[in-house]
Write a protein that holds these residues in place. Structure first.
Motif, mmCIF file in Angstrom:
data_model
loop_
_atom_site.group_PDB
_atom_site.id
_atom_site.type_symbol
_atom_site.label_atom_id
_atom_site.label_comp_id
_atom_site.label_asym_id
_atom_site.label_seq_id
_atom_site.Cartn_x
_atom_site.Cartn_y
_atom_site.Cartn_z
ATOM 1 N N LEU A 1 20.106 10.955 4.422
ATOM 2 C CA LEU A 1 18.858 11.721 4.318
ATOM 3 C C LEU A 1 19.064 12.949 3.437
ATOM 4 O O LEU A 1 18.190 13.308 2.634
ATOM 5 N N GLU A 2 20.232 13.541 3.574
ATOM 6 C CA GLU A 2 20.549 14.694 2.734
ATOM 7 C C GLU A 2 20.727 14.264 1.276
ATOM 8 O O GLU A 2 20.175 14.876 0.363
ATOM 9 N N GLU A 3 21.463 13.159 1.100
ATOM 10 C CA GLU A 3 21.721 12.640 -0.255
ATOM 11 C C GLU A 3 20.405 12.347 -0.989
ATOM 12 O O GLU A 3 20.258 12.674 -2.163
ATOM 13 N N PHE A 4 19.454 11.726 -0.297
ATOM 14 C CA PHE A 4 18.194 11.346 -0.938
ATOM 15 C C PHE A 4 17.119 12.423 -0.796
ATOM 16 O O PHE A 4 15.962 12.196 -1.149
ATOM 17 N N GLU A 5 17.517 13.572 -0.243
ATOM 18 C CA GLU A 5 16.614 14.715 -0.096
ATOM 19 C C GLU A 5 15.327 14.361 0.650
ATOM 20 O O GLU A 5 14.218 14.695 0.223
ATOM 21 N N ILE A 6 15.511 13.652 1.762
ATOM 22 C CA ILE A 6 14.367 13.275 2.593
ATOM 23 C C ILE A 6 14.309 14.225 3.792
ATOM 24 O O ILE A 6 15.299 14.373 4.505
ATOM 25 N N VAL B 1 11.920 11.431 7.933
ATOM 26 C CA VAL B 1 12.468 10.501 8.923
ATOM 27 C C VAL B 1 12.713 11.263 10.219
ATOM 28 O O VAL B 1 13.363 12.317 10.225
ATOM 29 N N VAL B 2 12.154 10.744 11.303
ATOM 30 C CA VAL B 2 12.414 11.284 12.637
ATOM 31 C C VAL B 2 13.712 10.631 13.124
ATOM 32 O O VAL B 2 13.796 9.408 13.205
ATOM 33 N N VAL B 3 14.737 11.457 13.379
ATOM 34 C CA VAL B 3 16.030 10.923 13.816
ATOM 35 C C VAL B 3 16.213 11.244 15.292
ATOM 36 O O VAL B 3 16.188 12.410 15.685
ATOM 37 N N LEU B 4 16.390 10.198 16.094
ATOM 38 C CA LEU B 4 16.464 10.379 17.545
ATOM 39 C C LEU B 4 17.903 10.415 18.053
ATOM 40 O O LEU B 4 18.739 9.610 17.627
ATOM 41 N N PHE B 5 18.132 11.338 18.987
ATOM 42 C CA PHE B 5 19.415 11.436 19.678
ATOM 43 C C PHE B 5 19.153 11.396 21.176
ATOM 44 O O PHE B 5 18.270 12.097 21.672
ATOM 45 N N ASP B 6 19.931 10.593 21.889
ATOM 46 C CA ASP B 6 19.836 10.512 23.349
ATOM 47 C C ASP B 6 20.536 11.725 23.946
ATOM 48 O O ASP B 6 21.697 11.998 23.612
ATOM 49 N N ILE B 7 19.848 12.452 24.835
ATOM 50 C CA ILE B 7 20.420 13.681 25.390
ATOM 51 C C ILE B 7 21.743 13.427 26.126
ATOM 52 O O ILE B 7 22.562 14.328 26.268
ATOM 53 N N ARG B 8 21.966 12.196 26.534
ATOM 54 C CA ARG B 8 23.187 11.912 27.312
ATOM 55 C C ARG B 8 24.351 11.429 26.455
ATOM 56 O O ARG B 8 25.419 11.117 26.966
ATOM 57 N N ARG B 9 24.148 11.310 25.143
ATOM 58 C CA ARG B 9 25.183 10.691 24.313
ATOM 59 C C ARG B 9 25.669 11.587 23.182
ATOM 60 O O ARG B 9 24.882 12.311 22.581
ATOM 61 N N VAL B 10 26.938 11.457 22.895
ATOM 62 C CA VAL B 10 27.509 12.169 21.757
ATOM 63 C C VAL B 10 27.201 11.350 20.503
ATOM 64 O O VAL B 10 27.405 10.143 20.494
ATOM 65 N N ASP C 1 0.851 -1.184 0.000
ATOM 66 C CA ASP C 1 0.000 0.000 0.000
ATOM 67 C C ASP C 1 0.889 1.237 0.000
ATOM 68 O O ASP C 1 1.964 1.247 0.584
ATOM 69 N N LEU C 2 0.447 2.262 -0.668
ATOM 70 C CA LEU C 2 1.305 3.425 -0.758
ATOM 71 C C LEU C 2 0.736 4.615 0.005
ATOM 72 O O LEU C 2 0.699 5.731 -0.472
ATOM 73 N N LEU C 3 0.308 4.333 1.239
ATOM 74 C CA LEU C 3 -0.033 5.430 2.143
ATOM 75 C C LEU C 3 1.237 6.224 2.408
ATOM 76 O O LEU C 3 2.326 5.661 2.398
ATOM 77 N N THR C 4 1.091 7.519 2.660
ATOM 78 C CA THR C 4 2.289 8.283 2.986
ATOM 79 C C THR C 4 2.855 7.776 4.316
ATOM 80 O O THR C 4 2.139 7.248 5.161
ATOM 81 N N GLU C 5 4.153 7.971 4.461
ATOM 82 C CA GLU C 5 4.874 7.265 5.509
ATOM 83 C C GLU C 5 5.919 8.159 6.173
ATOM 84 O O GLU C 5 6.562 8.964 5.502
ATOM 85 N N VAL C 6 6.070 7.990 7.502
ATOM 86 C CA VAL C 6 7.163 8.634 8.241
ATOM 87 C C VAL C 6 7.879 7.542 9.034
ATOM 88 O O VAL C 6 7.238 6.691 9.645
ATOM 89 N N ALA C 7 9.214 7.534 8.975
ATOM 90 C CA ALA C 7 9.999 6.505 9.662
ATOM 91 C C ALA C 7 10.747 7.091 10.850
ATOM 92 O O ALA C 7 10.962 8.309 10.928
ATOM 93 N N PHE C 8 11.130 6.205 11.772
ATOM 94 C CA PHE C 8 11.842 6.592 12.999
ATOM 95 C C PHE C 8 13.157 5.844 13.045
ATOM 96 O O PHE C 8 13.187 4.615 12.954
#
Ligand SMILES: Nc1nc2c(ncn2[C@@H]2O[C@H](COP(=O)(O)OP(=O)(O)OP(=O)(O)O)[C@@H](O)[C@H]2O)c(=O)[nH]1
Ligand SMILES: [Mg+2]
Length: 203
Positions: free
Chosen positions: A130-135, A109-118, A21-28
């Motif tokens: 994400l930049e390369e594929f212009e997402i 794409v939602v990109v997660l970063f842990d506040i305690r980690r570099v 199915d081609l519903l619009t999509e957001v990934a994590f």
């Protein structure tokens, strides 16, 4: 966002078995244990739609969920957990890269970063793809409950430095307090192109 239904569709590893199915999509996406599954559960207000785990590296597949029969959320496999077998680790890069490159209905794409980690190489690699594929990217700093409010800025600065993104680019989130939930929904809805009638406010 009023959640009328949230259902697990399937797990996939490669384009031939992604849902058709081609519903619009957001990934994590984000490193193992960062809180991807917890964020999705808070967004859809289901305690355990997505399996969360104190054992990092459990989700090694792309997991697709259909929300309100209207759009999809995708829990991507985490990277960077030391105890995962090398053979599995080697699949992650290609699995994620292929998904980003081929999934035509992917809107952000939602990109997660842990506040305690570099951030590490894999995090930066993901941002590069994400930049390369212009997402469009929705950067989130999570587990903010782990740090007192007056220490937040100091904790966040290595993340800003490594990613080159300004503070304003990030939504701050906690799965415990649910801080940031509305802000993230707003960004996800915008990315999905949902109009006001689809995204009715919940009282
Ligand atoms: N204190 C706190 N703990 C959190 C938060 N988000 C997630 N956790 C905890 O962090 C652990 C990992 O969370 P998950 O949501 O399973 O992480 P994940 O990114 O899906 O991990 P993988 O599927 O292994 O890649 C669990 O024990 C969660 O309860 C948060 O905002 N605050
Ligand atoms: Mg997970």
């Amino acid at each position: 966002m009023n959640i009328k239904s949230a259902v697990f569709v399937k797990s996939s590893t490669k384009p031939s078995n992604y849902p058709e199915d081609l519903l619009t999509e957001v990934a994590f996406a984000g490193r193992s244990n960062v809180g991807k599954s917890s964020l999705i559960n808070v967004l859809v207000q289901r305690k355990a739609l997505v399996r969360t785990s104190s054992t990092p590296g459990r989700t090694q597949l792309l997991n697709f969920f259909r929300i309100n029969d209207n759009f999809s959320l995708v829990d991507l496999p985490g990277y960077g957990f030391a105890k995962v077998p090398l053979a599995v680790k080697k699949q992650w890069g290609p699995m994620i890269r292929t998904y980003l490159e081929t999934r035509a209905n992917l809107r952000a794409v939602v990109v997660l970063f842990d506040i305690r980690r570099v951030p590490r190489d894999e995090d930066l690699q993901l941002l590069d793809w994400l930049e390369e594929f212009e997402i469009p990217t929705i950067p989130v700093i999570t587990k903010v409950d782990k740090v007192s409010k007056n220490r937040r800025k100091g904790q966040i600065s290595p993340i800003l430095e490594a990613t080159g993104l300004p503070l304003e680019a990030f939504s701050l989130f906690s799965a415990l307090s649910r801080e940031g939930r509305d802000d993230i929904w707003e960004r996800v809805e915008t990315a999905l192109g949902l109009g006001a009638e689809d995204a009715t406010e919940q009282a």
